[in-house]
Design a protein around this motif. Sequence first.
Motif, mmCIF file in Angstrom:
data_model
loop_
_atom_site.group_PDB
_atom_site.id
_atom_site.type_symbol
_atom_site.label_atom_id
_atom_site.label_comp_id
_atom_site.label_asym_id
_atom_site.label_seq_id
_atom_site.Cartn_x
_atom_site.Cartn_y
_atom_site.Cartn_z
ATOM 1 N N ASN A 130 0.818 -1.208 0.000
ATOM 2 C CA ASN A 130 0.000 0.000 0.000
ATOM 3 C C ASN A 130 0.856 1.263 0.000
ATOM 4 O O ASN A 130 0.531 2.248 -0.669
ATOM 5 N N ALA A 131 1.946 1.239 0.758
ATOM 6 C CA ALA A 131 2.831 2.401 0.799
ATOM 7 C C ALA A 131 3.461 2.657 -0.571
ATOM 8 O O ALA A 131 3.562 3.807 -1.016
ATOM 9 N N LEU A 132 3.881 1.597 -1.241
ATOM 10 C CA LEU A 132 4.466 1.753 -2.576
ATOM 11 C C LEU A 132 3.437 2.273 -3.572
ATOM 12 O O LEU A 132 3.729 3.157 -4.388
ATOM 13 N N LEU A 133 2.214 1.736 -3.510
ATOM 14 C CA LEU A 133 1.160 2.216 -4.407
ATOM 15 C C LEU A 133 0.862 3.688 -4.158
ATOM 16 O O LEU A 133 0.662 4.469 -5.096
ATOM 17 N N ASP A 134 0.840 4.086 -2.884
ATOM 18 C CA ASP A 134 0.577 5.487 -2.562
ATOM 19 C C ASP A 134 1.650 6.398 -3.143
ATOM 20 O O ASP A 134 1.349 7.469 -3.683
ATOM 21 N N GLU A 135 2.899 5.982 -3.035
ATOM 22 C CA GLU A 135 3.983 6.800 -3.578
ATOM 23 C C GLU A 135 3.841 6.967 -5.083
ATOM 24 O O GLU A 135 4.064 8.054 -5.625
ATOM 25 N N LEU A 136 3.458 5.903 -5.768
ATOM 26 C CA LEU A 136 3.313 5.969 -7.217
ATOM 27 C C LEU A 136 2.104 6.802 -7.618
ATOM 28 O O LEU A 136 2.172 7.597 -8.565
ATOM 29 N N LEU A 137 1.000 6.638 -6.902
ATOM 30 C CA LEU A 137 -0.258 7.275 -7.313
ATOM 31 C C LEU A 137 -0.371 8.725 -6.871
ATOM 32 O O LEU A 137 -1.147 9.482 -7.450
ATOM 33 N N GLU A 138 0.393 9.105 -5.847
ATOM 34 C CA GLU A 138 0.300 10.473 -5.343
ATOM 35 C C GLU A 138 1.336 11.402 -5.964
ATOM 36 O O GLU A 138 1.415 12.572 -5.604
#
Length: 409
Positions: free
Chosen positions: A168-176
Amino acid sequence: MAVKRSEHVGEDVRQVLRIAATRLLRQLPELTEELVARVREGDEAYRRFVTPDDHWQSTEEGLRVGIEAILQRPDERRDLEFARRMAGRRAEQGLPLESLMRMYRLAAQVTWGAFVDLIEREHAELLPALVRTATHVWHAIDRQALMAADIYRRREKELLGRSTERVNALLDELLEGVADTAVARSAAAGLDLPERGRYAVVTMRLAVRHDHDGSRPNGYGTPGVDGRPEVLGPMRLLWRMRAQYEVAVVALGEATLEELAEGMTAVAYGPAGVSPVVGGLVELAAARRLAELAMRTCEGCGPEIARLDRRLPSALVISQPELSGRLVSEVLGALLGLDPTDREVLLATLAAWLRCEGSAARAAGQLYCHRNTVFNRMRRLEQLTGRSLSRPRDIVELALALDATRLLS
């Protein structure tokens, strides 16, 4: 007499166990070699997840503490502590629980076989007493196996939670939009995705309640859990929850946006937006914003898939609300003062006429009226707006203004 005989039998059992345990400790290397060979020969998972040195050393230690437990008082036994420690380690290494349980069954076979061979060879007179120890030996190994299974499941659940948090943290970094080349490289490794490749982003408005575990309720499409992958044909989706919507990173592979939209139709439970194709992980934040824009072009709360490349005029209207509001006032201002029913009839007729590419007959079929009625309404609309349906630029203004009244409200 019966009591004395019972006590005598109990002492026989303890004696034979002590004799066998003492002798077996001297054969520990041979027993370890046999057990390791049998486990690795029949289980690919051990060969994949556990190195030979690690396997040999842990097996030697496990056999030693298990045999020594026979010579110790119950409060001194270290075999259960070893089982607890080893189960947690095997869970961390990714070894399947089934493989760990199979190892315990083989350990019981090797240990008991060694007991029988030794007593038969050196103390045949004690064989009847040895038979009475079988329950004791197998029960001790069962306790270790049960302990290991319980600890394994707990550790696996803990690791899964940490893994989900990391995903989730990696996805957040990519999507934000905080991803750079270094973050993209780390995300590619952590998410098992190529750093460069064909990607799209899907956003789906939350039209229904979600269950407490983050999964979609039954009846609302394929279950998708926050941070977990979902396979859709040849595509792989990683979902992430937001306050008002879900967002998915889609590894398209060779699939097209058309295939993605068709696949989403089968699982969508609310309005969804599909971004254009982007070429790598660092572009996902921009794709997410475009997918949100596409989603906002949907009407209502029911399932609807909006591809940005098919909704560009509507997306343009939404992205410039101030100018779009001015456009409505300038183009449709005269309609806004009409009776609401009269105004909605004219706007619905304009919408049908545009959908039918200027065909009054087809628009009449959609509106359940005569084609002359459509002509009359369109002429009145021209008079009120000062726009002509024979001028392409005026049609563009009318279409954009109509979209603005629908979307901005």
